[in-house]
Design an enzyme around this catalytic site. Structure first.
Site, mmCIF file in Angstrom:
data_model
loop_
_atom_site.group_PDB
_atom_site.id
_atom_site.type_symbol
_atom_site.label_atom_id
_atom_site.label_comp_id
_atom_site.label_asym_id
_atom_site.label_seq_id
_atom_site.Cartn_x
_atom_site.Cartn_y
_atom_site.Cartn_z
ATOM 1 N N HIS A 27 -6.918 51.358 15.800
ATOM 2 C CA HIS A 27 -5.645 50.884 15.269
ATOM 3 C C HIS A 27 -4.406 51.517 15.885
ATOM 4 O O HIS A 27 -3.358 51.594 15.250
ATOM 5 C CB HIS A 27 -5.611 51.071 13.748
ATOM 6 C CG HIS A 27 -6.522 50.111 13.046
ATOM 7 N ND1 HIS A 27 -6.520 49.951 11.689
ATOM 8 C CD2 HIS A 27 -7.441 49.245 13.519
ATOM 9 C CE1 HIS A 27 -7.422 49.045 11.359
ATOM 10 N NE2 HIS A 27 -7.999 48.615 12.446
ATOM 11 N N ASP A 40 -7.805 45.812 19.045
ATOM 12 C CA ASP A 40 -8.667 46.268 17.957
ATOM 13 C C ASP A 40 -9.878 45.341 17.854
ATOM 14 O O ASP A 40 -10.042 44.616 16.882
ATOM 15 C CB ASP A 40 -7.838 46.257 16.662
ATOM 16 C CG ASP A 40 -8.663 46.654 15.451
ATOM 17 O OD1 ASP A 40 -9.509 47.547 15.588
ATOM 18 O OD2 ASP A 40 -8.456 46.055 14.378
ATOM 19 N N ASP A 66 -13.086 45.962 17.671
ATOM 20 C CA ASP A 66 -14.233 46.416 16.873
ATOM 21 C C ASP A 66 -15.563 46.300 17.608
ATOM 22 O O ASP A 66 -16.570 45.902 17.024
ATOM 23 C CB ASP A 66 -14.285 45.675 15.519
ATOM 24 C CG ASP A 66 -13.108 46.018 14.632
ATOM 25 O OD1 ASP A 66 -13.110 47.101 14.048
ATOM 26 O OD2 ASP A 66 -12.161 45.196 14.541
ATOM 27 N N ASP A 114 -16.893 51.372 11.538
ATOM 28 C CA ASP A 114 -16.243 50.062 11.426
ATOM 29 C C ASP A 114 -16.302 49.315 12.757
ATOM 30 O O ASP A 114 -15.417 49.453 13.591
ATOM 31 C CB ASP A 114 -14.785 50.252 10.964
ATOM 32 C CG ASP A 114 -14.097 48.923 10.656
ATOM 33 O OD1 ASP A 114 -14.794 47.892 10.603
ATOM 34 O OD2 ASP A 114 -12.862 48.927 10.467
#
Ligand code: RNT
Ligand code: ZN
Length: 415
Positions: A259, A291, A293, A322
């Site tokens: 982030h 971001d 992931d 995450d």
């Protein structure tokens, strides 16, 4: 194996590392495994698409479709992960309804998470919780910062219900529950008013947190983000906003490693935060240009993060994972990310941190560089395999074959 371990151990001892002690230190570190890698963050309470500026990409088959399938996959992944005490990290959208019942987010109750509690108890796991402020018709424009008072009230109530659920999870498992708040709110283009949405977010959080809850059982954190898809110009819950909010309200800041601007060193932030707070919460992720992931890999960023965790004291962190990848076998994606975090922590425990610090304090940067480089080529893999064996989980060259079998014998039968 024994011979290889003994040789490796001697090499570590030569740089002043106590291998047995390092393994003991690593096994005590708790990871909170996210429940959302198994079904692409879909959950069970809505049929609509994933929204809120986050995205899963790929269409590998066999995604878990029911709580039973997700539980089965979770147990499989956990069977590959070393460590003595782990937790599962739930999202409100994973509420499990029985007998045709359904409840909207503002009406969710502890009972909707009873099956998760059973799973946790069966596997000796703790539980963490996240209210879900996305993938919902009322989350399409904004949630806790909404200018629409009805919408804002709905989401405040969701936050309050989430506190109750978190308290229930802690009571049932006997372990504190971290309740993390992340909202997608923001603006695609340059906002004309930044203060208004942020003031509303502040008020919403105040309202949620003024509901009485047991602070020993529930630890609250707030997760910032620099931008989201469709929220490129401004996010309401920025880092400055939440750092200040958390410190003024005696709650925790959550740092998601995806982030920040891609060139920022996230590991560098932790020591500063810990000088002003007793704990920091983490979402370990891997951003690729944004971001995204991606599955967490055993790379330099992760090792640096783990080193900071170990040097500052792992008990000062809530370590949550995450990441979500829908383009590869999800059980293997999940496992790689979890095992890589474990690897990085063991690696950090096997680093002569005291010695390196001493060299820095003496400003002996010549030796510091050389020792650090020497450590990089020590036989870490042999210690890791032995560590896995001791913890009763499959070694690096074993687990994937087992996972492949799980795909052919279990996953592929799901249709
Ligand atoms: C989104 C945040 C958030 C989510 C999960 C599903 O950018 O990282 O933590 O990934 O809550
Ligand atoms: Zn996150």
């Amino acid at each position: 194996m024994d011979q290889r371990f003994e040789t490796a151990k001697a090499k570590y001892e030569a740089v002043g590392v106590d291998v047995e002690k390092a393994m003991k230190e690593a096994e005590r570190i708790t990871l909170s495994m996210h429940c959302w890698q198994g079904d692409d963050v879909r959950g069970f309470d809505q049929k609509g698409p994933l929204s809120g500026g986050i995205q899963t990409t790929g269409n590998y088959p066999y995604s878990a479709r029911t709580p039973e399938e997700l539980f089965q996959d979770i147990e499989k992944v956990l069977s590959y992960v070393p460590g003595k005490q782990h937790k599962l990290n739930l999202h409100a959208c994973y509420a499990i309804f029985e007998d045709g019942e359904w409840a909207d987010r503002n009406r969710l109750e502890p009972k909707h998470f009873k099956k998760w509690v059973e799973l946790a108890k069966k596997n000796g796991l703790g539980l963490d919780f996240n209210p879900t402020f996305f993938s919902h018709p009322l989350a399409e424009s904004a949630t806790l910062s909404s200018e629409n008072e009805e919408v804002r009230k709905f989401w405040i109530q969701h936050g309050i219900q989430s506190l109750k659920i978190s308290e229930y999870l802690a009571t049932e498992t006997g372990m504190p529950c971290l309740m993390n708040i992340w909202i997608p709110d923001g603006f695609k283009d340059i906002p004309a008013d930044r203060k208004g949405p942020r003031a509303r977010l502040k008020d919403s959080l105040d309202q949620i947190l003024s509901t009485p809850y047991d602070k020993d059982k529930v630890k609250v954190s707030v997760e910032s983000k620099v931008f989201g898809i469709g929220m490129e110009s401004m996010t309401v819950g920025s880092h400055e906003f939440y750092m200040n909010y958390a410190s003024r309200n005696d709650i925790y800041c959550l740092i998601d490693t995806g982030h920040f601007h891609p060139t920022e060193n996230v590991a560098d932030k932790l020591s500063s935060m810990l000088l002003f707070d007793d704990k920091v919460a983490l979402h370990v992720s891997r951003p690729v240009r944004w971001d995204s992931d991606h599955v967490v890999l055993f790379n330099d960023d992760l090792r640096e993060l783990a080193l900071e965790i170990v040097r500052n004291g792992a008990e000062k962190f809530f370590i949550g994972m995450d990441y979500f990848d829908a383009s590869i076998n999800r059980v293997s994606a999940w496992t790689n990310g979890m095992r890589n975090m474990e690897k990085a922590l063991l690696y950090a425990c096997l680093t002569p941190n005291e010695k390196l610090k001493e060299l820095q304090d003496k400003r002996n940067f010549t030796e510091l560089m050389s020792l650090r480089e020497r450590v990089k080529t020590l036989p870490f893999g042999d210690i890791w395999d032995c560590y896995c064996e001791k913890q009763g989980v499959l070694k690096e060259d074993e687990w994937f074959e087992d996972c492949r079998k799980y795909e052919s014998e279990v996953l592929s039968k799901r249709g």
